[in-house]
Write a protein that holds these residues in place. Structure first.
Motif, mmCIF file in Angstrom:
data_model
loop_
_atom_site.group_PDB
_atom_site.id
_atom_site.type_symbol
_atom_site.label_atom_id
_atom_site.label_comp_id
_atom_site.label_asym_id
_atom_site.label_seq_id
_atom_site.Cartn_x
_atom_site.Cartn_y
_atom_site.Cartn_z
ATOM 1 N N GLU A 331 5.151 16.979 -28.494
ATOM 2 C CA GLU A 331 4.128 18.026 -28.384
ATOM 3 C C GLU A 331 4.217 18.721 -27.031
ATOM 4 O OE1 GLU A 331 -0.756 18.442 -28.510
ATOM 5 O OE2 GLU A 331 0.221 16.603 -29.240
ATOM 6 N N LYS A 332 4.401 17.948 -25.946
ATOM 7 C CA LYS A 332 4.486 18.559 -24.616
ATOM 8 C C LYS A 332 5.723 19.453 -24.494
ATOM 9 C CE LYS A 332 2.054 14.834 -22.195
ATOM 10 N NZ LYS A 332 2.186 13.736 -21.206
ATOM 11 N N LEU A 333 6.841 18.982 -25.006
ATOM 12 C CA LEU A 333 8.055 19.791 -24.911
ATOM 13 C C LEU A 333 7.979 21.034 -25.805
ATOM 14 C CD1 LEU A 333 10.902 17.109 -24.702
ATOM 15 C CD2 LEU A 333 9.863 18.481 -22.874
ATOM 16 N N THR A 334 7.294 20.929 -26.932
ATOM 17 C CA THR A 334 7.114 22.108 -27.793
ATOM 18 C C THR A 334 6.285 23.161 -27.069
ATOM 19 O OG1 THR A 334 7.250 20.781 -29.818
ATOM 20 C CG2 THR A 334 6.163 22.933 -29.979
ATOM 21 N N ASP A 335 5.200 22.717 -26.406
ATOM 22 C CA ASP A 335 4.370 23.665 -25.646
ATOM 23 C C ASP A 335 5.171 24.285 -24.502
ATOM 24 O OD1 ASP A 335 2.222 23.112 -27.267
ATOM 25 O OD2 ASP A 335 1.291 21.680 -25.875
ATOM 26 N N THR A 336 5.995 23.487 -23.876
ATOM 27 C CA THR A 336 6.799 23.998 -22.758
ATOM 28 C C THR A 336 7.828 25.010 -23.251
ATOM 29 O OG1 THR A 336 6.518 21.904 -21.566
ATOM 30 C CG2 THR A 336 8.312 23.344 -20.850
ATOM 31 N N LEU A 337 8.480 24.719 -24.373
ATOM 32 C CA LEU A 337 9.469 25.654 -24.925
ATOM 33 C C LEU A 337 8.788 26.971 -25.293
ATOM 34 C CD1 LEU A 337 12.276 26.365 -25.956
ATOM 35 C CD2 LEU A 337 11.701 25.210 -28.118
ATOM 36 N N ARG A 338 7.633 26.879 -25.885
ATOM 37 C CA ARG A 338 6.912 28.103 -26.257
ATOM 38 C C ARG A 338 6.571 28.918 -25.009
ATOM 39 N NH1 ARG A 338 1.631 29.838 -26.624
ATOM 40 N NH2 ARG A 338 1.196 31.288 -28.333
ATOM 41 N N ALA A 339 6.040 28.266 -23.983
ATOM 42 C CA ALA A 339 5.682 28.981 -22.750
ATOM 43 C C ALA A 339 6.925 29.551 -22.073
ATOM 44 C CB ALA A 339 4.937 28.040 -21.806
ATOM 45 N N TRP A 340 8.040 28.816 -22.116
ATOM 46 C CA TRP A 340 9.294 29.306 -21.526
ATOM 47 C C TRP A 340 9.758 30.588 -22.209
ATOM 48 C CZ3 TRP A 340 14.355 29.572 -23.616
ATOM 49 C CH2 TRP A 340 15.365 29.817 -22.690
ATOM 50 N N LEU A 341 9.627 30.628 -23.528
ATOM 51 C CA LEU A 341 10.015 31.823 -24.285
ATOM 52 C C LEU A 341 9.087 32.999 -23.967
ATOM 53 C CD1 LEU A 341 10.615 30.055 -27.712
ATOM 54 C CD2 LEU A 341 12.388 31.208 -26.350
ATOM 55 N N LEU A 342 7.772 32.741 -23.953
ATOM 56 C CA LEU A 342 6.817 33.830 -23.759
ATOM 57 C C LEU A 342 6.827 34.366 -22.334
ATOM 58 C CD1 LEU A 342 3.752 32.540 -25.845
ATOM 59 C CD2 LEU A 342 5.515 34.174 -26.517
ATOM 60 N N HIS A 343 7.101 33.497 -21.359
ATOM 61 C CA HIS A 343 7.092 33.923 -19.948
ATOM 62 C C HIS A 343 8.505 34.156 -19.409
ATOM 63 C CE1 HIS A 343 2.765 33.382 -19.366
ATOM 64 N NE2 HIS A 343 2.862 32.299 -20.118
ATOM 65 N N GLN A 344 9.455 34.209 -20.327
ATOM 66 C CA GLN A 344 10.840 34.577 -20.001
ATOM 67 C C GLN A 344 11.409 33.707 -18.870
ATOM 68 O OE1 GLN A 344 10.857 38.816 -19.328
ATOM 69 N NE2 GLN A 344 10.190 39.259 -21.432
ATOM 70 N N GLY A 345 11.088 32.430 -18.931
ATOM 71 C CA GLY A 345 11.696 31.465 -18.008
ATOM 72 C C GLY A 345 11.083 31.432 -16.622
ATOM 73 N N ARG A 346 10.020 32.165 -16.329
ATOM 74 C CA ARG A 346 9.424 32.168 -14.985
ATOM 75 C C ARG A 346 8.634 30.860 -14.785
ATOM 76 N NH1 ARG A 346 8.608 37.407 -16.850
ATOM 77 N NH2 ARG A 346 6.432 36.919 -17.395
ATOM 78 N N ARG A 347 9.164 29.971 -13.954
ATOM 79 C CA ARG A 347 8.635 28.617 -13.868
ATOM 80 C C ARG A 347 7.185 28.583 -13.397
ATOM 81 N NH1 ARG A 347 12.183 24.595 -10.512
ATOM 82 N NH2 ARG A 347 11.554 26.032 -8.862
ATOM 83 N N ASP A 348 6.849 29.386 -12.397
ATOM 84 C CA ASP A 348 5.471 29.349 -11.892
ATOM 85 C C ASP A 348 4.475 29.836 -12.951
ATOM 86 O OD1 ASP A 348 6.366 28.388 -9.510
ATOM 87 O OD2 ASP A 348 6.300 30.322 -8.451
#
Length: 390
Positions: A331-348
């Motif tokens: 679940e945590k990695l799914t949320d992270t992948l989704r956020a990575w896609l939506l924020h175009q990889g911007r870590r902060d």
């Protein structure tokens, strides 16, 4: 029609009756002139040929009155039936002409007063006693009241009949629009229903109770359907809902609906109303029915959810590399992948969206790269994952 139109016999002498009958043509003229002068709705309608026709009808009605009050029983009954039918048809004709009950009632009132003044004067001049005059007045006004009632009944029946007919025609037009009938047929139905076609229509689907509340404040040309209608069957019949096709500007419609629970389709040229309805219906069946839903603001959701089974399959395929993990970790990695896609990889930005430290994101992204490998750099996978998780 009622069966009440009968009068009591009058004891006129032959001389009195002859004098009254002789006045009928002139009396018809006076009655029509008085109505034209005092009832604006008839001032133009009674001119020319129509005026002569109405004058003749008034004369015939008055002659029928004397036939009813001076003839033997059977003849009086026949005369009453003829006068009753004529009065009833007069009311129907007035309704078809678009004149109101107020105009018809006023015409009867003025016509009665004019006829009585003339007939009573002639009767008195030819020796009718005070007692006879009182009886004459009672019968005359009762006759004209009954005549008026017949016409009003005809007027009401014609309005009801024509109203029901137009309601059916408008419902038929709405059904044809939602069903996507050919443009020529739509134009024909609009003409038959005397419906002034607007430039654009917007489909609105809303609960029946809400439709009853809101429809009176919408454009009068609004079309509506509810219940077991064939055009709604592909969408489950939309039980407990109504479909409105509303003319006018979209912004005005949305303001009018306010907080009403409703799904609003796109605003399109009126002959393309089917497409507006279909989008609203899809939004409803996909669960987009929380308050006032403007489908123009939910286009992405409509596209993504258009085939729910396909969307579920795509999501399962995208997340397949995470399947072996524990539920919490997956679940945590799914949320992270989704956020990575939506924020175009911007870590902060990803860390802020997930309320975690940027170092946590660095660690999780390492896990994701281990699970997905080079696929995270593949545009096709990025597209599929964005659709599946976005």
């Amino acid at each position: 029609m009622t069966d009440r139109l009968m009068t009591q016999p009058l004891g006129f002498s032959e001389e009195q009756l002859a004098a009254l009958r002789a006045r009928l043509p002139r009396l018809g003229e006076k009655v029509v002139a008085a109505i034209m002068a005092e009832v604006p709705a008839y001032s133009a309608a009674f001119q020319g040929r129509m005026g002569k026709t109405i004058q003749t009808a008034v004369t015939v009605a008055l002659a029928g009155f004397f036939d009813m009050t001076t003839s033997p029983g059977a003849d009086a009954t026949n005369a009453a039936a003829q006068v009753r039918a004529a009065a009833y048809e007069l009311g129907r004709g007035e309704a078809r002409s678009g004149r109101s009950l107020d105009a018809l009632t006023a015409a009867y009132r003025i016509g009665t007063a004019t006829a009585w003044r003339d007939m009573s004067r002639v009767a008195v001049e030819h020796g009718l006693s005070a007692e006879g005059l009182a009886g004459f007045a009672e019968v005359v006004f009762d006759f004209l009241d009954q005549l008026s009632a017949e016409s009003l009944a005809g007027h009401a029946e014609e309005l009801a009949r024509s109203g029901r007919l137009r309601e059916r025609q408008l419902a038929q037009l709405a059904t044809a629009l939602i069903g996507g009938r050919e443009e020529e047929r739509l134009a024909q139905l609009a003409e038959q229903a005397d419906w002034a076609a607007p430039q654009r229509l917007t489909a609105v689907i809303l609960p029946l109770a809400a439709a009853r509340s809101v429809r009176p404040i919408l454009d009068p040309r609004t079309l509506g359907l509810a219940g077991d209608v064939e055009a709604l069957e592909p969408y489950g019949g939309l039980p407990d809902h109504a479909v409105l096709l509303v003319p006018g500007a979209r912004a005005v419609l949305l303001r009018t609906l306010g907080s009403t629970t409703a799904v609003v389709g796109p605003t399109l040229p009126w002959k393309q109303a089917q497409a507006s309805f279909q989008r609203a219906a899809r939004a409803l069946t996909l669960g987009l029915d929380d308050g006032l839903v403007d489908t123009d603001l939910h286009l992405a959701s409509l596209v993504v959810l258009a085939d729910a089974a396909a969307h579920d399959d795509l999501r399962a395929r995208v997340l397949a590399p995470l399947a072996p993990l524990r539920d919490g970790q997956r679940e945590k990695l799914t949320d992270t992948l989704r956020a990575w896609l939506l924020h175009q990889g911007r870590r902060d930005d990803i860390a802020e969206a997930l309320f975690v430290h940027p170092q946590t994101i660095r660690y999780r992204m390492g896990q994701l790269r281990e699970a997905y490998g080079e696929r995270l750099e593949d545009p096709s996978f990025v597209r599929d994952a964005t659709i599946a998780l976005g």
